[in-house]
Design an enzyme around this catalytic site. Structure first.
Site, PDB file in Angstrom:
ATOM      1  CB  SER A 164      -0.802   0.060   1.163  1.00  0.00           C
ATOM      2  OG  SER A 164      -1.904   1.023   1.729  1.00  0.00           O
ATOM      3  CE1 TYR A 171      -4.378  -1.866   5.623  1.00  0.00           C
ATOM      4  CE2 TYR A 171      -4.598  -0.122   4.567  1.00  0.00           C
ATOM      5  CZ  TYR A 171      -4.104  -0.912   4.241  1.00  0.00           C
ATOM      6  OH  TYR A 171      -4.238  -1.657   2.568  1.00  0.00           O
TER       7      TYR A 171
HETATM    8  P1  NAD Z   1     -11.652  -5.756   0.350  1.00  0.00           P
HETATM    9  O1  NAD Z   1     -12.451  -5.110   2.068  1.00  0.00           O
HETATM   10  O2  NAD Z   1     -12.673  -5.353  -1.215  1.00  0.00           O
HETATM   11  O3  NAD Z   1     -11.120  -7.380   0.106  1.00  0.00           O
HETATM   12  C1  NAD Z   1     -10.442  -8.563   1.344  1.00  0.00           C
HETATM   13  C2  NAD Z   1     -11.362  -9.128   1.357  1.00  0.00           C
HETATM   14  O4  NAD Z   1     -10.645 -10.192   2.469  1.00  0.00           O
HETATM   15  C3  NAD Z   1     -13.031  -9.470   1.663  1.00  0.00           C
HETATM   16  O5  NAD Z   1     -13.677 -10.108   0.779  1.00  0.00           O
HETATM   17  C4  NAD Z   1     -12.874 -10.232   3.195  1.00  0.00           C
HETATM   18  O6  NAD Z   1     -13.705 -11.595   3.156  1.00  0.00           O
HETATM   19  C5  NAD Z   1     -11.662 -11.463   3.159  1.00  0.00           C
HETATM   20  N1  NAD Z   1     -10.669 -11.780   4.339  1.00  0.00           N
HETATM   21  C6  NAD Z   1     -10.653 -10.685   5.487  1.00  0.00           C
HETATM   22  N2  NAD Z   1     -10.107 -10.696   6.671  1.00  0.00           N
HETATM   23  C7  NAD Z   1     -10.164 -12.565   5.536  1.00  0.00           C
HETATM   24  C8  NAD Z   1      -9.241 -13.533   6.416  1.00  0.00           C
HETATM   25  N3  NAD Z   1      -8.958 -13.379   7.336  1.00  0.00           N
HETATM   26  N4  NAD Z   1      -8.373 -14.337   5.595  1.00  0.00           N
HETATM   27  C9  NAD Z   1      -9.393 -15.069   4.703  1.00  0.00           C
HETATM   28  N5  NAD Z   1      -9.727 -13.590   3.973  1.00  0.00           N
HETATM   29  C10 NAD Z   1     -10.115 -12.463   4.796  1.00  0.00           C
HETATM   30  O7  NAD Z   1     -10.111  -5.088  -0.137  1.00  0.00           O
HETATM   31  P2  NAD Z   1      -9.612  -4.317  -1.093  1.00  0.00           P
HETATM   32  O8  NAD Z   1      -9.537  -2.733  -0.999  1.00  0.00           O
HETATM   33  O9  NAD Z   1     -10.100  -5.083  -2.311  1.00  0.00           O
HETATM   34  O10 NAD Z   1      -7.970  -4.812  -0.521  1.00  0.00           O
HETATM   35  C11 NAD Z   1      -7.575  -5.974  -1.179  1.00  0.00           C
HETATM   36  C12 NAD Z   1      -6.207  -6.016  -0.722  1.00  0.00           C
HETATM   37  O11 NAD Z   1      -5.361  -4.712  -1.392  1.00  0.00           O
HETATM   38  C13 NAD Z   1      -6.029  -5.723   0.804  1.00  0.00           C
HETATM   39  O12 NAD Z   1      -4.569  -6.242   0.758  1.00  0.00           O
HETATM   40  C14 NAD Z   1      -5.710  -4.415   1.343  1.00  0.00           C
HETATM   41  O13 NAD Z   1      -5.440  -3.660   2.189  1.00  0.00           O
HETATM   42  C15 NAD Z   1      -4.821  -3.828  -0.237  1.00  0.00           C
HETATM   43  N6  NAD Z   1      -4.693  -2.848  -0.465  1.00  0.00           N
HETATM   44  C16 NAD Z   1      -6.015  -1.584  -0.675  1.00  0.00           C
HETATM   45  C17 NAD Z   1      -6.166  -0.766  -0.539  1.00  0.00           C
HETATM   46  C18 NAD Z   1      -7.547   0.204  -1.585  1.00  0.00           C
HETATM   47  O14 NAD Z   1      -7.171   1.483  -1.848  1.00  0.00           O
HETATM   48  N7  NAD Z   1      -8.529  -0.181  -1.817  1.00  0.00           N
HETATM   49  C19 NAD Z   1      -5.021  -0.023  -1.293  1.00  0.00           C
HETATM   50  C20 NAD Z   1      -3.930  -0.168  -0.934  1.00  0.00           C
HETATM   51  C21 NAD Z   1      -3.987  -1.509  -0.569  1.00  0.00           C
END
Ligand code: NAD
Length: 282
Positions: free
Chosen positions: A165, A178
């Site tokens: 991130s 985070y």
């Molecule tokens: P999201 O909340 O849409 O998806 C996260 C998924 O992970 C969910 O379906 C949830 O059920 C699952 N999850 C949570 N805990 C879990 C566990 N213990 N075991 C298995 N599955 C689990 O989020 P997203 O934004 O699509 O995030 C995906 C990745 O991208 C994450 O690592 C997040 O930190 C990272 N990220 C997101 C952004 C952003 O802007 N959205 C930016 C940087 C990084």
């Protein structure tokens, strides 16, 4: 879905964690479209199953498997299903991760008047919430890699992609756990890349900038759908002046998965951020 370019992943088995979520469901769709047999792992089986069904309906191969990436036993059970149904894992996307409100301060800067109040500040922050976020991002990637990279190490081929991130480069206000966790993910990516360099396994990370997803929507838009002050700040700090669309991460993903294009690349954390990481604000 429109891919920026095609990569031949025919017969490769790809495991995507967090695949029921916004960003990783698109990763799973893209991998399937490139010919991979995709296992969508998620704590939320219904969410993963919905995406897997959609992928199958489009004529590609996918299964949904419930897994808690915080528990090794759960991952080992999931691996048995993946092995039996699809075969040993060639590609692992460690996507499960995120923040938690228990590890989020109400204010950006410390306000002495918040002491003794209800709002979360640095001093009353729940240490279990803090540890949960470290675990959800770092320990989950560690455990999932332990379980799914074992066959890669034995067979001498593997491609692992972690999701870091922007806050790994410089911490974002309000979310200390985070930020520390994603810095850990970037560092762990480099460690793994070195450790497995002689084993045919490449390990890289994508560092998304700002994408509106389930886990950050409440921080970015108020109840009426208007942008919050944080959104305005983010967009001011993003030279391209907008949020990313999840399919804009696919070019980075497919580049890392293309063994010809990135054969000598391992241990890299690639920002996909509209220039955010490069911008000093001036
Ligand atoms: P999201 O909340 O849409 O998806 C996260 C998924 O992970 C969910 O379906 C949830 O059920 C699952 N999850 C949570 N805990 C879990 C566990 N213990 N075991 C298995 N599955 C689990 O989020 P997203 O934004 O699509 O995030 C995906 C990745 O991208 C994450 O690592 C997040 O930190 C990272 N990220 C997101 C952004 C952003 O802007 N959205 C930016 C940087 C990084």
């Amino acid at each position: 879905m429109n891919l920026p370019f095609q990569v031949d992943l025919t017969d490769k088995v790809a495991v995507v964690t967090g695949a029921g979520g916004v960003l990783c469901s698109d990763f799973a769709r893209a991998l399937a479209q490139c010919g991979a047999k995709v296992a969508l792992l998620d704590l939320n089986l219904d969410a993963a199953e919905t995406v897997a069904q959609e992928i199958r309906a489009a004529g590609y191969q996918a299964i949904a498997v419930r897994a808690n990436c915080l528990e090794k036993e759960s991952l080992e059970e999931a691996k048995k299903v993946v092995d039996f149904t699809l075969g040993p894992c060639d590609i692992l996307i460690n996507g499960a991760g995120g923040n938690n409100p228990r590890a989020t301060t109400a204010d950006e800067y410390f306000d002495p008047e918040s002491l003794g109040g209800e709002k979360t500040n640095f001093f009353n922050m729940d240490d279990k919430g803090f540890k949960f976020v470290l675990d959800l991002n770092v320990t989950a990637a560690f455990l999932t890699t332990q379980v799914f990279a074992l066959d890669m190490a034995k067979l001498g081929y593997g491609n692992i992609i972690n999701i870091s991130s922007m806050n790994a480069f410089r911490p974002l206000t309000k979310i200390p756990a985070y930020s520390a966790a994603k810095a850990g993910v970037s560092n762990f990516t480099q460690w793994l890349a070195v450790h497995f360099a002689g084993s045919g396994i490449r390990v890289n990370a994508i560092a998304p900038g700002f994408f509106v997803t389930n886990q950050n929507r409440a921080l970015l838009y108020d109840d009426e759908g208007k942008p919050t002050a944080r959104t305005e700040k983010i967009l001011r700090g993003t030279p391209m002046g907008r949020f990313g669309e999840s399919d804009e991460l696919l070019g980075a993903l497919l580049f890392f998965l293309n063994d010809k294009a990135s054969s000598f690349i391992s241990g890299v954390v690639l920002p996909v951020d509209g220039g955010f990481a490069a911008y000093s604000g001036v």
